[in-house]
Write a protein that holds these residues in place. Structure first.
Motif, short mmCIF file in Angstrom:
data_model
loop_
_atom_site.label_atom_id
_atom_site.label_comp_id
_atom_site.label_asym_id
_atom_site.label_seq_id
_atom_site.Cartn_x
_atom_site.Cartn_y
_atom_site.Cartn_z
N SER A 64 0.83 -1.20 0.00
CA SER A 64 0.00 0.00 0.00
C SER A 64 0.86 1.24 0.00
CB SER A 64 -0.93 0.00 1.20
OG SER A 64 -0.16 -0.19 2.36
N ASP A 65 2.03 1.08 -0.53
CA ASP A 65 2.95 2.16 -0.79
C ASP A 65 2.31 3.29 -1.54
OD1 ASP A 65 5.42 2.88 -0.49
OD2 ASP A 65 6.23 1.82 -2.19
N LEU A 123 -3.18 5.43 3.40
CA LEU A 123 -3.98 4.53 4.22
C LEU A 123 -5.31 5.15 4.61
CD1 LEU A 123 -1.45 2.80 6.56
CD2 LEU A 123 -2.81 1.82 4.75
N HIS A 124 -5.20 6.40 5.05
CA HIS A 124 -6.44 7.04 5.47
C HIS A 124 -6.60 8.28 4.64
CE1 HIS A 124 -6.29 4.36 8.78
NE2 HIS A 124 -5.14 4.84 9.20
N ILE A 182 -3.22 17.54 4.78
CA ILE A 182 -1.82 17.55 4.34
C ILE A 182 -1.76 17.78 2.84
CG2 ILE A 182 0.24 16.16 4.09
CD1 ILE A 182 -0.30 17.26 6.82
N PRO A 185 4.66 8.40 -0.62
CA PRO A 185 4.69 7.36 0.40
C PRO A 185 4.68 7.98 1.78
CG PRO A 185 6.89 7.73 -0.39
CD PRO A 185 6.01 8.77 -1.02
N ARG A 186 3.57 8.36 2.22
CA ARG A 186 3.58 9.03 3.51
C ARG A 186 2.72 8.29 4.50
NH1 ARG A 186 -0.14 13.09 1.14
NH2 ARG A 186 1.62 14.24 0.40
N ILE A 187 3.13 8.41 5.69
CA ILE A 187 2.40 7.78 6.78
C ILE A 187 1.25 8.70 7.15
CG2 ILE A 187 2.63 7.12 9.17
CD1 ILE A 187 5.40 6.30 8.61
N PRO A 188 0.12 8.17 7.47
CA PRO A 188 -0.99 9.05 7.85
C PRO A 188 -0.60 9.96 8.99
CG PRO A 188 -1.72 6.78 7.75
CD PRO A 188 -0.26 6.78 7.45
N VAL A 189 -0.97 11.18 8.82
CA VAL A 189 -0.60 12.16 9.83
C VAL A 189 -1.49 11.99 11.02
CG1 VAL A 189 -0.59 14.60 10.35
CG2 VAL A 189 0.25 13.80 8.16
N SER A 242 7.88 13.49 -2.16
CA SER A 242 7.90 12.66 -0.96
C SER A 242 7.22 13.41 0.15
CB SER A 242 9.33 12.33 -0.59
OG SER A 242 9.98 13.50 -0.23
N GLY A 243 7.13 12.79 1.31
CA GLY A 243 6.13 13.14 2.30
C GLY A 243 5.95 14.58 2.67
N PHE A 244 6.88 15.46 2.35
CA PHE A 244 6.65 16.80 2.85
C PHE A 244 7.11 17.87 1.90
CE2 PHE A 244 9.68 14.35 5.44
CZ PHE A 244 10.76 14.53 4.63
#
Lengths: 287, 183
Positions: free
Chosen positions: A4-5, A9-10, A17, A44-48, A104-106
């Motif tokens: 799920s790269d 996820l949410h 974001i 590819p970011r993790i849910p904040v 990327s994430g930010f």
């Protein structure tokens, strides 16, 4: 392994974001975000985790995971804490959070070190200007304190307090250092104490937002102090200080008064007025 | 932020590391050496505090992103409540972060705060209250960054764990489903 790269996820928690991303990326020149060969192609970011962190007296929300213990605001950090917000807060009209930048994430990844720094600086400067305009000058948002300083920052108050201290110090002919130190400490401690006063009266404000507001309301007094430094006429000084004092109080009034119970308005507003009056006296009396 | 370089013995982002250290060292150096050159307290205060504020901004906005892949900020949501937000890279990118970079990042943060505490103790011993003011401001800026990034990192680890357990459970259930569908 991480299949799920490519899929957030949410998605709901991504929207804020994403908006911030878009706002950040929209201000970047189009080059950098597309030239990232080594980066994964999708965000590819993790849910904040948005941890509702309460500094007011509202009951804690029931959303899952207050994952953080609140920062020790009760330890009263010195008010000059420039907590710059890297991205502008999501605008009230929520644009659809479509993520059109495969960064990327930010946000914008820099090709050189200076490129994003300049953009961040520009964004922060524009936030300072917009906050100043919101607080000090007449505008339609004044009655709603929640909107007024939504994206608070402490850089503006920092500049204004230092500037006021410097002007007072320059105006003084003796004991320049003491004047500066006293002015700075008075303003900083005063802002913190005034905020605590409102909180203890049972008002609903956010600590840093209030510090930010009280700092921005110093802008008229800065202008007044500058004029008084350049002119020596006492009558003129008194007039200028009275005008700027009234302006500062007018700027601070809506926010402070709407934060507390109407029966306690005067209790919250009087100390603010008192502090500005004492700063005004300081300006007049310095020679 | 250049993960394409091999994280080996060298720093992956030397310029960022340099700036990360530059303002901290400049603030400390100016504060310590200023007693020799500068008479005016006002100048010492303003220059030191401005350097410390610049350092705070650089660490929060630039080197935090680049060296350790973390970012934290505060927002006020629609209800008028204050929300602390954290953002971090996903696990693969986090694993690819240069060890030397992150070592430098964290250690300079801690050493900076420790240095200001030591200087603060000296000032208190000498009863120089106005210098304690300078140190209080610089110290609070350092500690704010330390707290922010530490929380962000803990949050990132929790996210990774949650992600991992969720991945495992979803794979497990999908495996079960495919097993049943075969049967």
């Amino acid at each position: 392994m991480s299949h799920s790269d490519t899929i957030p996820l949410h998605s709901s928690s991504q929207s804020d974001i994403d908006e911030i991303e878009n706002l950040i990326n929209a201000s970047v020149q189009s080059g950098p975000a597309t030239v990232q060969p080594a980066r994964p192609p999708s965000p590819p970011r993790i849910p904040v985790s948005s941890s509702p962190f309460l500094q007011s007296n509202l009951p804690p929300p029931t959303t899952a995971a207050a994952k953080l213990p609140p920062l020790p605001s009760s330890s009263a950090p010195p008010s000059v804490l420039p907590a710059t917000v890297p991205g502008p807060a999501p605008p009230p009209a929520n644009s659809a959070g479509s993520n059109n930048f495969a960064a990327s994430g930010f946000g914008p990844a820099p090709n050189t070190l200076t490129e994003p720094v300049w953009d961040t600086v520009k964004r922060d400067l524009s936030r300072i200007v917009s906050n100043l305009k919101l607080v000090v000058f007449p505008n339609p948002f004044r009655e709603d304190p929640g909107k007024a300083l939504r994206d608070w920052d402490l850089w503006g108050p920092f500049f204004f307090i230092v500037f006021l201290g410097l002007v007072l110090s320059w105006s003084a002919s003796v004991k320049k250092s003491e004047v500066f130190a006293v002015a700075f400490a008075l303003l900083a401690a005063g802002a913190v104490i005034l905020t605590l006063n409102v909180l203890l009266l049972g008002g609903h404000i956010i600590f840093f937002q209030s510090l930010s507001l009280l700092g921005y309301c110093l802008f008229p007094l800065d202008v007044g102090a500058l004029i008084c430094m350049l002119q020596d006429n006492v009558i003129l000084k008194i007039v200028v200080v009275c005008v700027t004092l009234a302006w500062s109080s007018w700027a601070a009034y809506p926010f402070m008064s709407s934060a507390v119970n109407p029966r306690r308005k005067a209790l919250a507003l009087y100390p603010v007025f008192l502090m500005y009056v004492s700063v005004g006296f300081l300006i007049i009396a310095i020679d | 932020m250049d993960f394409s370089q091999t994280p080996g013995e060298n720093y992956a982002n030397p310029k960022t590391c340099f700036f990360h250290v530059l303002f901290k060292a400049a603030a400390l150096a100016f504060y310590i050496l200023s007693a020799l050159f500068v008479d005016s307290f006002v100048i010492i205060f303003v220059v030191t505090v401005v350097l410390a504020a610049l350092d705070f901004w650089v660490v929060k906005n630039v080197s935090g992103r680049i060296l350790v892949g973390l970012r934290w900020w505060n927002e006020i949501n629609e209800d008028g409540e204050s929300v602390w937000k954290f953002e971090s890279l996903d696990q693969q990118s986090l694993a690819r972060i240069n060890k030397k970079d992150s070592w430098l990042f964290w250690w300079t943060l801690y050493l900076n705060a420790a240095a200001w505490i030591v200087l603060g103790v000296f000032s208190v011993i000498r009863f120089q209250v106005d210098y304690v003011l300078v140190i209080a401001v610089c110290l609070s800026l350092s500690i704010a960054n330390i707290i922010g990034f530490t929380k962000c990192q803990k949050d990132a680890k929790k996210q990774i764990q949650a992600f991992a357990t969720q991945t495992i459970s979803s794979r497990f259930s999908s495996t079960l489903q495919s097993a049943f569908s075969v049967v």
